[in-house]
Design a protein around this motif. Sequence first.
Motif, mmCIF file in Angstrom:
data_model
loop_
_atom_site.group_PDB
_atom_site.id
_atom_site.type_symbol
_atom_site.label_atom_id
_atom_site.label_comp_id
_atom_site.label_asym_id
_atom_site.label_seq_id
_atom_site.Cartn_x
_atom_site.Cartn_y
_atom_site.Cartn_z
ATOM 1 N N ASP A 266 -6.773 -0.174 -8.701
ATOM 2 C CA ASP A 266 -6.596 1.734 -9.685
ATOM 3 C C ASP A 266 -7.674 1.750 -10.976
ATOM 4 O O ASP A 266 -7.907 2.750 -11.312
ATOM 5 C CB ASP A 266 -5.258 2.256 -9.905
ATOM 6 C CG ASP A 266 -4.463 2.239 -8.645
ATOM 7 O OD1 ASP A 266 -5.124 2.461 -7.640
ATOM 8 O OD2 ASP A 266 -3.671 3.287 -8.631
ATOM 9 N N LEU B 120 -9.279 4.908 -12.309
ATOM 10 C CA LEU B 120 -8.857 5.910 -13.455
ATOM 11 C C LEU B 120 -10.079 5.742 -15.479
ATOM 12 O O LEU B 120 -10.213 6.797 -15.563
ATOM 13 C CB LEU B 120 -7.300 5.523 -13.522
ATOM 14 C CG LEU B 120 -6.290 5.042 -12.896
ATOM 15 C CD1 LEU B 120 -5.309 4.772 -13.485
ATOM 16 C CD2 LEU B 120 -6.406 6.586 -12.900
ATOM 17 N N GLU C 150 -11.238 9.182 -16.837
ATOM 18 C CA GLU C 150 -11.222 9.096 -17.656
ATOM 19 C C GLU C 150 -12.507 9.490 -19.438
ATOM 20 O O GLU C 150 -12.537 10.123 -19.881
ATOM 21 C CB GLU C 150 -10.088 7.857 -18.856
ATOM 22 C CG GLU C 150 -8.575 9.027 -17.844
ATOM 23 C CD GLU C 150 -7.669 7.296 -18.759
ATOM 24 O OE1 GLU C 150 -7.677 6.158 -18.988
ATOM 25 O OE2 GLU C 150 -6.299 7.649 -17.849
ATOM 26 N N ARG D 240 -1.644 9.437 -6.107
ATOM 27 C CA ARG D 240 -1.362 8.411 -7.407
ATOM 28 C C ARG D 240 -2.438 8.429 -8.529
ATOM 29 O O ARG D 240 -1.997 8.357 -10.254
ATOM 30 C CB ARG D 240 -1.157 6.659 -7.069
ATOM 31 C CG ARG D 240 -0.240 6.042 -7.822
ATOM 32 C CD ARG D 240 0.162 4.719 -7.554
ATOM 33 N NE ARG D 240 -1.566 3.836 -7.201
ATOM 34 C CZ ARG D 240 -1.433 3.611 -5.902
ATOM 35 N NH1 ARG D 240 -0.451 3.752 -4.425
ATOM 36 N NH2 ARG D 240 -2.959 2.372 -5.897
ATOM 37 N N ARG D 241 -3.795 8.560 -8.345
ATOM 38 C CA ARG D 241 -4.856 8.110 -9.492
ATOM 39 C C ARG D 241 -4.737 9.591 -9.918
ATOM 40 O O ARG D 241 -4.671 9.481 -11.287
ATOM 41 C CB ARG D 241 -5.951 7.730 -8.487
ATOM 42 C CG ARG D 241 -5.909 6.310 -8.789
ATOM 43 C CD ARG D 241 -7.215 5.929 -7.344
ATOM 44 N NE ARG D 241 -7.234 4.308 -7.247
ATOM 45 C CZ ARG D 241 -8.103 4.219 -6.462
ATOM 46 N NH1 ARG D 241 -8.636 4.280 -5.225
ATOM 47 N NH2 ARG D 241 -7.473 2.901 -5.765
ATOM 48 N N ALA E 244 -2.401 11.975 -10.524
ATOM 49 C CA ALA E 244 -1.472 12.313 -11.168
ATOM 50 C C ALA E 244 -1.057 11.502 -11.972
ATOM 51 O O ALA E 244 -1.030 11.314 -13.521
ATOM 52 C CB ALA E 244 0.284 11.671 -10.262
ATOM 53 N N ALA E 245 -1.823 10.039 -12.178
ATOM 54 C CA ALA E 245 -2.507 9.542 -13.500
ATOM 55 C C ALA E 245 -3.250 10.166 -14.817
ATOM 56 O O ALA E 245 -2.894 9.345 -15.784
ATOM 57 C CB ALA E 245 -2.693 7.996 -13.106
ATOM 58 N N VAL E 246 -4.365 10.491 -14.177
ATOM 59 C CA VAL E 246 -5.198 10.932 -14.974
ATOM 60 C C VAL E 246 -4.717 12.142 -15.875
ATOM 61 O O VAL E 246 -5.343 12.860 -16.595
ATOM 62 C CB VAL E 246 -6.783 10.920 -14.685
ATOM 63 C CG1 VAL E 246 -7.195 9.215 -14.453
ATOM 64 C CG2 VAL E 246 -6.742 12.122 -12.971
ATOM 65 N N HIS F 178 -3.752 12.472 -19.584
ATOM 66 C CA HIS F 178 -4.764 12.255 -20.444
ATOM 67 C C HIS F 178 -5.739 14.043 -20.284
ATOM 68 O O HIS F 178 -6.152 14.616 -21.759
ATOM 69 C CB HIS F 178 -6.425 11.539 -19.798
ATOM 70 C CG HIS F 178 -6.510 11.025 -21.199
ATOM 71 N ND1 HIS F 178 -7.339 11.312 -21.942
ATOM 72 C CD2 HIS F 178 -8.446 10.909 -20.607
ATOM 73 C CE1 HIS F 178 -8.350 10.577 -22.925
ATOM 74 N NE2 HIS F 178 -9.505 10.891 -22.114
ATOM 75 N N VAL G 71 0.309 16.520 -6.094
ATOM 76 C CA VAL G 71 0.826 15.285 -7.436
ATOM 77 C C VAL G 71 1.216 16.518 -8.077
ATOM 78 O O VAL G 71 1.573 16.801 -8.874
ATOM 79 C CB VAL G 71 -1.406 16.033 -7.469
ATOM 80 C CG1 VAL G 71 -1.549 15.771 -8.962
ATOM 81 C CG2 VAL G 71 -2.337 14.813 -6.943
ATOM 82 N N HIS H 108 -0.020 19.627 -10.365
ATOM 83 C CA HIS H 108 0.084 19.285 -12.110
ATOM 84 C C HIS H 108 -1.349 19.967 -11.792
ATOM 85 O O HIS H 108 -2.010 19.949 -11.456
ATOM 86 C CB HIS H 108 -0.305 17.513 -12.521
ATOM 87 C CG HIS H 108 -0.642 17.747 -14.006
ATOM 88 N ND1 HIS H 108 -1.241 18.559 -14.979
ATOM 89 C CD2 HIS H 108 0.459 16.909 -14.987
ATOM 90 C CE1 HIS H 108 -1.208 18.319 -15.812
ATOM 91 N NE2 HIS H 108 0.151 16.923 -15.795
#
Length: 265
Positions: free
Chosen positions: A78, A82, A86, A120-121, A123-125, A128, A157, A159
């Motif tokens: 990941d 990411l 970002e 997953r990715r 949701a992770a970004v 930010h 996700v 979001h």
Amino acid sequence: MRLAFSTLGLPALPIDQVVRLAAENGYHGVELRASDEEPVHPGLDADERARVVEQFASAGITILTVAAYARVAARGEDGPVLAEVEAAVDLAADLGASYVRVFPGGGDLPVAEADALAERRLAAVAPHATDRGVRVLLETHDSHRSGADVARVLGAVGHHAVGAIWDVMHTWLAGEQPSSTYPALAPYLGYVQVKDIASAEERTPLALGKGALPLAETIEVLSRAEWDGWLCWEYEKRWNPQAEEFPGLLEAGREHLARLLSESA
């Protein structure tokens, strides 16, 4: 609806020439392809980013998107994915762009595995992207070609900082009609990429209205839903050297889209 074009169809022109093409041909915005060989990329320093902003602002042209190449459903760790997203988000924020484009890139992975990686990715970004005031948009493309494919990921996700780009060629290649794509993507839709090709087998880019893609139907569906976003013409000259030169098509392309918008009103 407002009209933009992607720099994908152009050689790596200086920014002042990109701005001039947009202004002279009646476009409201530009999707900037962000890679190392382009004049705009994540390696620009703060002063260089400020100069890009000034050049677009002086002509009243919107920087719509930083078109990045991160593949959020691809095999691998990941971390690098990411970091790439970002960095593109930071560039977009500094340029005043609303969006960052990413691809699925799931390749031959099983659907569930590719979906899980993308979910997953993205949701992770998302936090930010929220902090920087940018939305990350997953394009209907490659392993997630249909609106239903992308909506499946984005629904998981959940979001607002993560949304969709509707590339009309890929949803058509997936066998999905505009009347089905729009309802699937409507809750997530950032903007729509338009283009034209002769057939599923012959994908050399054509002037808008000269090929087989359902542009009129797409715009009719959007107009009927009172969607008031961006249409962005992506002309893939870069990988099709035999295609006509893009700058000479810009005015006629804008006129074609304006005609379709008028007819669908």
